[in-house]
Write a protein that holds these residues in place. Sequence first.
Motif, PDB file in Angstrom:
ATOM      1  N   ILE A 134       6.280  -3.877 -12.629  1.00 39.15           N
ATOM      2  CA  ILE A 134       6.156  -3.032 -11.024  1.00 39.15           C
ATOM      3  C   ILE A 134       7.460  -2.149 -10.627  1.00 39.15           C
ATOM      4  O   ILE A 134       7.589  -1.321 -10.148  1.00 39.15           O
ATOM      5  N   ASP A 135       8.655  -3.306 -10.623  1.00 38.11           N
ATOM      6  CA  ASP A 135       9.995  -2.875 -10.467  1.00 38.11           C
ATOM      7  C   ASP A 135      10.605  -2.184 -11.285  1.00 38.11           C
ATOM      8  O   ASP A 135      10.813  -2.712 -12.576  1.00 38.11           O
ATOM      9  N   ASP A 136      11.100  -1.129 -10.925  1.00 40.54           N
ATOM     10  CA  ASP A 136      11.945  -0.243 -12.193  1.00 40.54           C
ATOM     11  C   ASP A 136      13.241  -0.773 -12.600  1.00 40.54           C
ATOM     12  O   ASP A 136      13.324  -0.878 -13.802  1.00 40.54           O
ATOM     13  N   ASP A 137      14.078  -1.538 -11.860  1.00 37.27           N
ATOM     14  CA  ASP A 137      15.059  -1.770 -12.495  1.00 37.27           C
ATOM     15  C   ASP A 137      14.771  -3.000 -13.399  1.00 37.27           C
ATOM     16  O   ASP A 137      15.297  -3.247 -14.598  1.00 37.27           O
ATOM     17  N   VAL A 169       1.898  -9.019 -19.110  1.00 39.92           N
ATOM     18  CA  VAL A 169       2.492  -9.969 -19.629  1.00 39.92           C
ATOM     19  C   VAL A 169       3.131 -10.810 -18.657  1.00 39.92           C
ATOM     20  O   VAL A 169       4.224 -10.475 -18.066  1.00 39.92           O
ATOM     21  N   VAL A 170       2.932 -12.206 -18.689  1.00 42.46           N
ATOM     22  CA  VAL A 170       3.563 -13.018 -17.496  1.00 42.46           C
ATOM     23  C   VAL A 170       4.907 -13.807 -18.337  1.00 42.46           C
ATOM     24  O   VAL A 170       4.447 -14.680 -19.388  1.00 42.46           O
ATOM     25  N   VAL A 171       5.914 -13.335 -18.069  1.00 45.19           N
ATOM     26  CA  VAL A 171       7.083 -13.776 -18.878  1.00 45.19           C
ATOM     27  C   VAL A 171       8.227 -14.604 -17.812  1.00 45.19           C
ATOM     28  O   VAL A 171       8.336 -13.991 -16.653  1.00 45.19           O
ATOM     29  N   GLY A 172       8.501 -15.839 -17.936  1.00 44.46           N
ATOM     30  CA  GLY A 172       9.440 -16.337 -17.184  1.00 44.46           C
ATOM     31  C   GLY A 172      10.847 -15.628 -16.789  1.00 44.46           C
ATOM     32  O   GLY A 172      11.352 -15.200 -17.675  1.00 44.46           O
ATOM     33  N   GLY A 173      10.971 -15.728 -15.662  1.00 42.66           N
ATOM     34  CA  GLY A 173      12.608 -14.862 -15.259  1.00 42.66           C
ATOM     35  C   GLY A 173      12.275 -13.335 -15.017  1.00 42.66           C
ATOM     36  O   GLY A 173      13.039 -12.707 -14.306  1.00 42.66           O
ATOM     37  N   PHE A 174      11.007 -12.832 -15.563  1.00 41.44           N
ATOM     38  CA  PHE A 174      10.845 -11.490 -15.158  1.00 41.44           C
ATOM     39  C   PHE A 174       9.392 -11.055 -14.379  1.00 41.44           C
ATOM     40  O   PHE A 174       9.481 -10.508 -13.323  1.00 41.44           O
ATOM     41  N   THR A 175       8.162 -11.662 -14.892  1.00 37.59           N
ATOM     42  CA  THR A 175       7.148 -11.403 -13.992  1.00 37.59           C
ATOM     43  C   THR A 175       6.331 -12.539 -13.701  1.00 37.59           C
ATOM     44  O   THR A 175       5.099 -12.281 -13.575  1.00 37.59           O
ATOM     45  N   ASP A 176       6.791 -13.559 -13.774  1.00 38.67           N
ATOM     46  CA  ASP A 176       6.353 -14.713 -13.168  1.00 38.67           C
ATOM     47  C   ASP A 176       6.183 -15.135 -11.867  1.00 38.67           C
ATOM     48  O   ASP A 176       5.797 -16.126 -11.174  1.00 38.67           O
ATOM     49  N   ASP A 177       6.786 -14.335 -11.105  1.00 37.69           N
ATOM     50  CA  ASP A 177       7.175 -14.419  -9.402  1.00 37.69           C
ATOM     51  C   ASP A 177       6.004 -13.722  -8.901  1.00 37.69           C
ATOM     52  O   ASP A 177       5.454 -12.791  -9.120  1.00 37.69           O
ATOM     53  N   ILE A 178       5.750 -14.345  -7.592  1.00 40.88           N
ATOM     54  CA  ILE A 178       4.931 -13.979  -6.621  1.00 40.88           C
ATOM     55  C   ILE A 178       4.952 -12.550  -6.161  1.00 40.88           C
ATOM     56  O   ILE A 178       4.011 -11.780  -6.151  1.00 40.88           O
ATOM     57  N   ASP A 179       6.236 -12.196  -5.698  1.00 44.68           N
ATOM     58  CA  ASP A 179       6.393 -10.800  -5.116  1.00 44.68           C
ATOM     59  C   ASP A 179       6.003  -9.786  -6.121  1.00 44.68           C
ATOM     60  O   ASP A 179       5.406  -8.735  -5.840  1.00 44.68           O
ATOM     61  N   SER A 180       6.476  -9.848  -7.408  1.00 42.84           N
ATOM     62  CA  SER A 180       6.008  -8.679  -8.455  1.00 42.84           C
ATOM     63  C   SER A 180       4.541  -8.526  -8.510  1.00 42.84           C
ATOM     64  O   SER A 180       4.152  -7.377  -8.662  1.00 42.84           O
ATOM     65  N   ALA A 181       3.696  -9.814  -8.545  1.00 43.78           N
ATOM     66  CA  ALA A 181       2.470  -9.597  -8.664  1.00 43.78           C
ATOM     67  C   ALA A 181       1.876  -9.130  -7.433  1.00 43.78           C
ATOM     68  O   ALA A 181       0.878  -8.277  -7.468  1.00 43.78           O
ATOM     69  N   LYS A 182       2.157  -9.619  -6.430  1.00 45.22           N
ATOM     70  CA  LYS A 182       1.700  -9.016  -5.072  1.00 45.22           C
ATOM     71  C   LYS A 182       1.915  -7.211  -5.000  1.00 45.22           C
ATOM     72  O   LYS A 182       0.892  -6.620  -4.669  1.00 45.22           O
ATOM     73  N   LYS A 183       3.046  -6.559  -5.565  1.00 49.13           N
ATOM     74  CA  LYS A 183       3.379  -5.347  -5.649  1.00 49.13           C
ATOM     75  C   LYS A 183       2.750  -4.775  -6.503  1.00 49.13           C
ATOM     76  O   LYS A 183       2.254  -3.587  -6.310  1.00 49.13           O
ATOM     77  N   LEU A 184       2.205  -5.327  -7.757  1.00 54.69           N
ATOM     78  CA  LEU A 184       1.404  -4.628  -8.697  1.00 54.69           C
ATOM     79  C   LEU A 184      -0.015  -4.446  -8.147  1.00 54.69           C
ATOM     80  O   LEU A 184      -0.584  -3.587  -8.461  1.00 54.69           O
ATOM     81  N   ALA A 185      -0.276  -5.644  -7.560  1.00 53.56           N
ATOM     82  CA  ALA A 185      -1.826  -5.671  -7.045  1.00 53.56           C
ATOM     83  C   ALA A 185      -1.904  -4.543  -5.918  1.00 53.56           C
ATOM     84  O   ALA A 185      -2.996  -3.842  -5.854  1.00 53.56           O
ATOM     85  N   GLU A 186      -0.990  -4.283  -5.077  1.00 51.92           N
ATOM     86  CA  GLU A 186      -0.987  -3.280  -4.099  1.00 51.92           C
ATOM     87  C   GLU A 186      -1.031  -1.897  -4.867  1.00 51.92           C
ATOM     88  O   GLU A 186      -1.818  -0.852  -4.461  1.00 51.92           O
ATOM     89  N   PHE A 187      -0.363  -1.881  -5.886  1.00 56.59           N
ATOM     90  CA  PHE A 187      -0.396  -0.382  -6.500  1.00 56.59           C
ATOM     91  C   PHE A 187      -1.854  -0.229  -7.234  1.00 56.59           C
ATOM     92  O   PHE A 187      -2.411   1.008  -7.133  1.00 56.59           O
ATOM     93  N   ILE A 188      -2.486  -1.367  -7.881  1.00 60.81           N
ATOM     94  CA  ILE A 188      -3.722  -1.056  -8.581  1.00 60.81           C
ATOM     95  C   ILE A 188      -4.841  -1.213  -7.765  1.00 60.81           C
ATOM     96  O   ILE A 188      -5.882  -0.451  -7.864  1.00 60.81           O
ATOM     97  N   LYS A 189      -4.642  -1.629  -6.259  1.00 58.35           N
ATOM     98  CA  LYS A 189      -5.938  -2.010  -5.544  1.00 58.35           C
ATOM     99  C   LYS A 189      -6.918  -0.692  -5.221  1.00 58.35           C
ATOM    100  O   LYS A 189      -7.803  -0.580  -5.229  1.00 58.35           O
ATOM    101  N   PRO A 190      -6.175   0.486  -5.017  1.00 60.29           N
ATOM    102  CA  PRO A 190      -6.846   1.717  -4.687  1.00 60.29           C
ATOM    103  C   PRO A 190      -7.527   2.344  -6.066  1.00 60.29           C
ATOM    104  O   PRO A 190      -8.341   3.205  -5.867  1.00 60.29           O
ATOM    105  N   MET A 191      -7.186   1.776  -7.034  1.00 54.13           N
ATOM    106  CA  MET A 191      -7.709   2.376  -8.340  1.00 54.13           C
ATOM    107  C   MET A 191      -9.114   1.801  -8.763  1.00 54.13           C
ATOM    108  O   MET A 191      -9.315   0.931  -9.261  1.00 54.13           O
ATOM    109  N   SER A 192     -10.364   2.656  -8.371  1.00 57.64           N
ATOM    110  CA  SER A 192     -11.488   2.154  -8.826  1.00 57.64           C
ATOM    111  C   SER A 192     -11.994   2.206 -10.073  1.00 57.64           C
ATOM    112  O   SER A 192     -13.150   1.723 -10.389  1.00 57.64           O
ATOM    113  N   ASN A 193     -11.214   2.835 -10.876  1.00 56.83           N
ATOM    114  CA  ASN A 193     -11.443   2.978 -12.524  1.00 56.83           C
ATOM    115  C   ASN A 193     -11.156   1.578 -12.906  1.00 56.83           C
ATOM    116  O   ASN A 193     -11.452   1.348 -14.202  1.00 56.83           O
ATOM    117  N   VAL A 194     -10.236   0.678 -12.565  1.00 60.99           N
ATOM    118  CA  VAL A 194      -9.699  -0.475 -13.160  1.00 60.99           C
ATOM    119  C   VAL A 194     -10.794  -1.364 -12.925  1.00 60.99           C
ATOM    120  O   VAL A 194     -11.048  -1.942 -11.815  1.00 60.99           O
TER     121      VAL A 194
END
Length: 246
Positions: A134-137, A169-194
Motif C-alpha cells: 500500500i506504501d508507494d515507496d 503476499v506477507v513478506v518479511g521486512g516488507f509486508t509483515d508489519d501491522i501499519d502496512s496491513a492497517k493502511k491496506l485495510a483502510e483502503f479496502i474497507k469501503p469496497m463492497s465488491n471485495v
Amino acid sequence: MAVKGRIHSLESFGTVDGPGIRFIAFMQGCLMRCQYCHNRDTWDLHEGREVEVDELMEQIISYRPFLESSGGGVTASGGEAILQAEFVSELFKACKTQGIHTCLDTNGFVRKYTPVIDELLENTDLVLLDIKHIDDDKHIELTKVSNHRTLQFAQYLQQKQQKTWIRYVVVGGFTDDIDSAKKLAEFIKPMSNVEKVELLPYHELGKHKWEAMGEEYELSNISPPSRATMDQIKQIFLEAGINAVY
C-alpha cells in the motif's frame, strides 16, 4: 484473423488461483519486477508459445467435468494477463458461451482503460487482484514500479462492482508489519465488491528459476512468516470488517 496469445505454460488442475479446480493459462510477459516472483521466466514479453483461443478451448472442454463438479473454471494468470487483454477477453468470451466460470489473476498494472479492458471485465466472473504494498515507496522497492496504477484499478473495479478477491503476499521486512496491513485495510474497507482478502505467506519456490537464469535471488535471507505473524495480519483485516483467510 483469429487473435493469438502468448502463453508461458498451462496447468489443468490448479487449486489456489480461484474457487474449485481451475484450468490455468499462465500468460507470458510482465512489467513488474517483484523480488519474490515465483514465475521469473514469464517476464520477457517475447518468450513463450503462441496459441489461439480454439486450441485452448479444446483442452479446457476436455477437463470440463472436473471444473464443473468442483465449482471451478478457467483462470488467466501470468506473468500479467492484462498485457494480453484482447486475447484473454476472447478466451473468457468463449468460456462464457460454454458456461465455464472465468477468473482474472492480475497485478492491476493497467496503462490505458480502453474498451478492450471493459470487454475483458464483462466476461470475467472474478478478479484476483494482487496488491503488493500500500506504501508507494516500499512498492517501488519491492517491484521496481509504482503502485498507483494498481490502486486505481482497484478503485475502477469498485466502481464497476466487479467481484474481487484481494491477494496480499506477507513478506518479511516488507509486508509483515501491522501499519502496512492497517493502511491496506483502510483502503479496502469501503469496497463492497471485495469478498475477501487472501493472505499468502511468502515462499522460496521460485528461487531455482532465478538461479537457473543466472540471476541473484535477493530474498534468500528471508524466511516464510510464522503462523503468529499471519494470524496477527489476519486480525487487522477482521477488525476492519473484512473477511481474510490464509
